[in-house]
Design a protein around this motif. Sequence first.
Motif, short mmCIF file in Angstrom:
data_model
loop_
_atom_site.label_atom_id
_atom_site.label_comp_id
_atom_site.label_asym_id
_atom_site.label_seq_id
_atom_site.Cartn_x
_atom_site.Cartn_y
_atom_site.Cartn_z
N GLN A 45 97.81 -133.81 91.46
CA GLN A 45 97.60 -133.08 90.21
C GLN A 45 97.60 -131.59 90.46
O GLN A 45 96.91 -131.08 91.34
N LEU A 46 98.38 -130.86 89.64
CA LEU A 46 98.57 -129.43 89.84
C LEU A 46 97.79 -128.62 88.80
O LEU A 46 97.41 -129.13 87.75
N LEU A 47 97.57 -127.36 89.12
CA LEU A 47 97.05 -126.42 88.14
C LEU A 47 98.10 -126.26 87.04
O LEU A 47 99.28 -126.59 87.25
N PRO A 48 97.71 -125.77 85.87
CA PRO A 48 98.68 -125.62 84.78
C PRO A 48 99.96 -124.88 85.15
O PRO A 48 101.02 -125.14 84.61
N SER A 49 99.87 -123.95 86.09
CA SER A 49 101.06 -123.20 86.50
C SER A 49 102.03 -124.04 87.29
O SER A 49 103.20 -123.70 87.42
N GLY A 50 101.55 -125.18 87.81
CA GLY A 50 102.40 -126.03 88.63
C GLY A 50 102.67 -125.49 90.01
O GLY A 50 103.54 -125.97 90.73
N LYS A 51 101.91 -124.46 90.43
CA LYS A 51 102.16 -123.80 91.70
C LYS A 51 101.27 -124.31 92.83
O LYS A 51 101.58 -124.12 94.00
N GLN A 52 100.15 -124.94 92.50
CA GLN A 52 99.20 -125.33 93.53
C GLN A 52 98.45 -126.59 93.13
O GLN A 52 98.18 -126.81 91.95
N SER A 53 98.10 -127.40 94.13
CA SER A 53 97.29 -128.58 93.88
C SER A 53 95.90 -128.16 93.40
O SER A 53 95.29 -127.26 93.97
N MET A 54 95.40 -128.82 92.37
CA MET A 54 94.07 -128.50 91.84
C MET A 54 92.99 -128.77 92.88
O MET A 54 92.08 -127.97 93.07
N PHE A 55 93.10 -129.90 93.59
CA PHE A 55 92.09 -130.24 94.60
C PHE A 55 92.13 -129.25 95.76
O PHE A 55 91.09 -128.77 96.21
N ASN A 56 93.33 -128.92 96.22
CA ASN A 56 93.46 -127.94 97.31
C ASN A 56 92.84 -126.60 96.92
O ASN A 56 92.17 -125.96 97.72
N ASN A 57 93.07 -126.18 95.68
CA ASN A 57 92.53 -124.93 95.19
C ASN A 57 91.00 -124.95 95.20
O ASN A 57 90.35 -123.99 95.59
N ARG A 58 90.43 -126.06 94.78
CA ARG A 58 88.97 -126.17 94.71
C ARG A 58 88.35 -126.24 96.11
O ARG A 58 87.29 -125.65 96.35
N VAL A 59 89.01 -126.92 97.03
CA VAL A 59 88.52 -126.96 98.41
C VAL A 59 88.57 -125.56 99.01
O VAL A 59 87.62 -125.13 99.69
N SER A 60 89.64 -124.84 98.75
CA SER A 60 89.79 -123.49 99.28
C SER A 60 88.67 -122.58 98.78
O SER A 60 88.11 -121.79 99.55
N TRP A 61 88.31 -122.70 97.50
CA TRP A 61 87.26 -121.86 96.96
C TRP A 61 85.88 -122.28 97.48
O TRP A 61 85.00 -121.43 97.70
N ALA A 62 85.68 -123.56 97.68
CA ALA A 62 84.41 -124.01 98.26
C ALA A 62 84.26 -123.45 99.66
O ALA A 62 83.19 -122.97 100.06
N LYS A 63 85.35 -123.47 100.42
CA LYS A 63 85.35 -122.91 101.78
C LYS A 63 85.07 -121.41 101.75
O LYS A 63 84.32 -120.87 102.56
N THR A 64 85.68 -120.71 100.78
CA THR A 64 85.46 -119.28 100.65
C THR A 64 83.99 -118.97 100.39
O THR A 64 83.41 -118.05 100.99
N HIS A 65 83.36 -119.72 99.51
CA HIS A 65 81.94 -119.51 99.21
C HIS A 65 81.07 -119.69 100.45
O HIS A 65 80.19 -118.87 100.74
N LEU A 66 81.32 -120.77 101.20
CA LEU A 66 80.51 -121.03 102.39
C LEU A 66 80.76 -119.98 103.46
O LEU A 66 79.83 -119.59 104.19
N THR A 67 81.98 -119.49 103.55
CA THR A 67 82.30 -118.46 104.53
C THR A 67 81.61 -117.14 104.17
O THR A 67 81.03 -116.47 105.04
N LYS A 68 81.68 -116.76 102.91
CA LYS A 68 81.05 -115.51 102.48
C LYS A 68 79.53 -115.57 102.60
O LYS A 68 78.88 -114.54 102.78
N ALA A 69 78.95 -116.76 102.54
CA ALA A 69 77.50 -116.92 102.71
C ALA A 69 77.09 -116.94 104.18
O ALA A 69 75.90 -116.92 104.49
#
Length: 302
Positions: A45-69
């Motif tokens: 399943q992709l984001l509305p733009s069709g450019k990126q996987s929705m799950f991959n995007n959410r994992v990436s942001w979860a990783k970013t949060h944990l890294t910044k913390a």
Amino acid sequence: MTIPDFQSIMLPLLNLFADEQEHSLREIIDSLSETFALSEEERAQLLPSGKQSMFNNRVSWAKTHLTKAGLLKTTKRGYFQITQQGLKVWKEHPPKINNKFLQQFPKFIEFKQNKNSDLNSLDVDDDNKFTTPEEELESAFQKLNQTLASDLIEQIKSGSPRFFEMLVVDLLVKMGYGGTRKDAGQVIGRSGDEGVDGLINEDRLGLDVIYIQAKRWQNPVGRPEIQKFTGALEGFRAKKGIFITSSSFTNDAQEYVERIDKKVILIDGDKLAQLMIEYNVGVSPVVSYEIKKVDLDYFMEE
């Protein structure tokens, strides 16, 4: 199972690093997809733009949060590892990790307070905020496009039939049909007899032609009109046709074209408006935003 939001991913993500080993983002995504028992369809399943996987995007942001913390750290290009602070948190077995939980870490607060932070638009006080910045941006973009499409349909319906024919020509040429606009304009809207408004080259060389019917209607187009059009195609020994309307098609009309041998494409008002937006027909850009990310290849040392 539905795709988890990025906050729900944070704790399972930290759990994967409890072995204190380095893990790549790809490895993390694959492991988490198994943790959440995601199907292939959910993974795709992709984001509305069709450019990126929705799950991959959410994992990436979860990783970013944990890294910044300060709970995770980057070890080398594309690889991450748990920090001593992260290991300490993991050993405390928190019931969940979310935005509110991360506020206890000075590094996260410092990063959040940075006016140039890419998390600055996120309200970290709100642990009910589940969408990533890309999702929010694309959602807003979709809403703007829906409003624009509605405005376009109103303009189309208020215009003359001749203007509608010209609009169809402009759109088809922008989509790559008909060669030049002059060539295309000579065949669309010529007579309207025999159930066909005109024809247009499928390619610039004219190796095949597509027959066109364009109706600026208020009421839905029913099956009888489609049958008349397909009958006309038979008279021309044509195999392809496009029926464009400013209104909509009835269910009977749509079911009919699915059962016949000829390739007939139905374009209703909503689809027409979306194509006009995509190919910049009757619309003009106001502002554009370019989303960028770190180019890891650039920072790769020999």
